[in-house]
Every structure is written in C-alpha cells, then in structure tokens.
Design an enzyme around this catalytic site. Structure first.
Site, short mmCIF file in Angstrom:
data_model
loop_
_atom_site.label_atom_id
_atom_site.label_comp_id
_atom_site.label_asym_id
_atom_site.label_seq_id
_atom_site.Cartn_x
_atom_site.Cartn_y
_atom_site.Cartn_z
N HIS A 89 3.94 4.98 -16.66
CA HIS A 89 4.11 3.84 -15.75
C HIS A 89 3.35 2.63 -16.30
O HIS A 89 2.35 2.79 -17.03
CB HIS A 89 3.57 4.18 -14.37
CG HIS A 89 4.38 5.22 -13.66
ND1 HIS A 89 4.13 5.59 -12.37
CD2 HIS A 89 5.43 5.97 -14.06
CE1 HIS A 89 4.99 6.52 -12.00
NE2 HIS A 89 5.79 6.77 -13.02
N GLU A 109 1.27 0.67 -14.96
CA GLU A 109 -0.15 0.67 -14.60
C GLU A 109 -0.96 1.55 -15.54
O GLU A 109 -2.04 1.17 -16.00
CB GLU A 109 -0.36 1.16 -13.16
CG GLU A 109 0.38 0.38 -12.11
CD GLU A 109 1.72 1.01 -11.75
OE1 GLU A 109 2.53 1.27 -12.66
OE2 GLU A 109 1.95 1.24 -10.55
N CYS A 124 2.15 4.04 -7.47
CA CYS A 124 2.48 5.35 -6.91
C CYS A 124 1.19 6.15 -6.70
O CYS A 124 0.09 5.69 -7.01
CB CYS A 124 3.43 6.09 -7.85
SG CYS A 124 2.65 6.65 -9.37
N CYS A 159 -0.76 6.64 -9.99
CA CYS A 159 -1.42 5.43 -10.46
C CYS A 159 -2.56 5.01 -9.53
O CYS A 159 -3.60 4.53 -10.00
CB CYS A 159 -0.40 4.31 -10.63
SG CYS A 159 0.81 4.67 -11.93
#
Length: 163
Positions: free
Chosen positions: A66, A68, A96, A99
């Site tokens: 991701h 992040e 999410c 993260c």
C-alpha cells in the site's frame, strides 16, 4: 530527503496540509497510470519530505504494498530511524487496518487523509485502530482533506474496471 517548500512557505497549517495532500494526490495519479488502485501517500517531518509513494500491489504482487507502507519504508530509510516521532503521513484514502497499525508502530504524530474507506478503513470507518485503549502511542488523525478529489480518482478507476 527533500525540502517541502523551498520557495514559499504556506500561510498556515490548513494551507500546509492542503499543499502536502496535493503531493499525495500526484502519487495517486501516478499509481493510476500504472493501473494500480489510485492511492498516494507522503510522509513529512518538519520541512522535510521523507517518503512518497503510490500503491504498488499489482506491480509487486504484494497485497501489503500500500502507498502508506511504501512511503513509511522510504521515510525510515531517509531518516535512518525505525520510529518517526513528529512525522505526519498524508494519504488520499483512509488507511486500512494494516496501515493504521503500522502508523502506531512508527510512532507518527498524525495522519491526514482524504476519502473515507467504508470497506477497509482502519482509522474511523470500519475500525478505530488509532483510538484503541491500551495502545502505548496515540496518532492524531484528520479525515476529509481533498476528499472529493481522492474519491473521484477511485470512482473513475473502479468504474473503468467494471466496464
């Protein structure tokens, strides 16, 4: 590491947040061009840009890639640290659960995000990871900054995929 505002400092904290979120939106657009879910993230501390990334799940064949997580990894390397006190992560989509947990472990000061994520959001939508009692660190959070621009990128991506 690079300077965030080498020529003109923002007039205040709101303008600062908006200008940094615009960098995250550029990362999201770059992810879109790679046919990735268009999410972008930027990690800053003070006037230093420590990390920036867009999603790379498809490219790396890694469901944890991701924006992040990738921006955090860059930031750790740039700072030469495994924790980032005083740092702020800007992300175009609500982090999410994975993260959000990483933000706590990284000891970030704050997260600022654009669009909410009702299906996977780990800050306010699905779960409230950053507000769990018993955590040894608190990450302040703010959602909704440039939310419509962020959401429009996502809507366009998923509409094109459904066609």
């Amino acid at each position: 590491m690079s300077l965030l505002f080498p020529l003109l400092e923002p007039d205040g904290p709101e303008e600062r947040d908006q200008r940094i979120m615009e960098i995250a939106l550029r990362e999201a657009r770059a992810a879109l061009e790679r046919d990735e879910v268009p999410v972008g993230a930027v990690v800053v501390r003070g006037n230093q840009l420590l990390g920036r990334a867009g999603n790379q799940v498809e490219q790396l064949l890694d469901p944890t890639a991701h924006a992040e997580m990738l921006a955090l990894t860059q930031a750790f390397a740039a700072a030469g640290e495994k924790r980032l006190p005083g740092a702020v992560l800007y992300c175009t989509l609500e982090p999410c659960i994975q993260c959000a947990g990483a933000l706590v472990h990284a000891r970030l000061e704050r997260v600022v995000y654009g669009a909410p994520d009702p299906k996977f959001g780990g800050v306010e939508s699905l779960a409230r990871i950053l507000d769990l009692p018993g955590l040894n660190h608190r990450v302040a959070h703010r959602g909704g900054l440039l939310a419509e621009q962020s959401a429009e990128l996502l809507r366009g991506f998923f509409q094109a995929k459904r066609r």
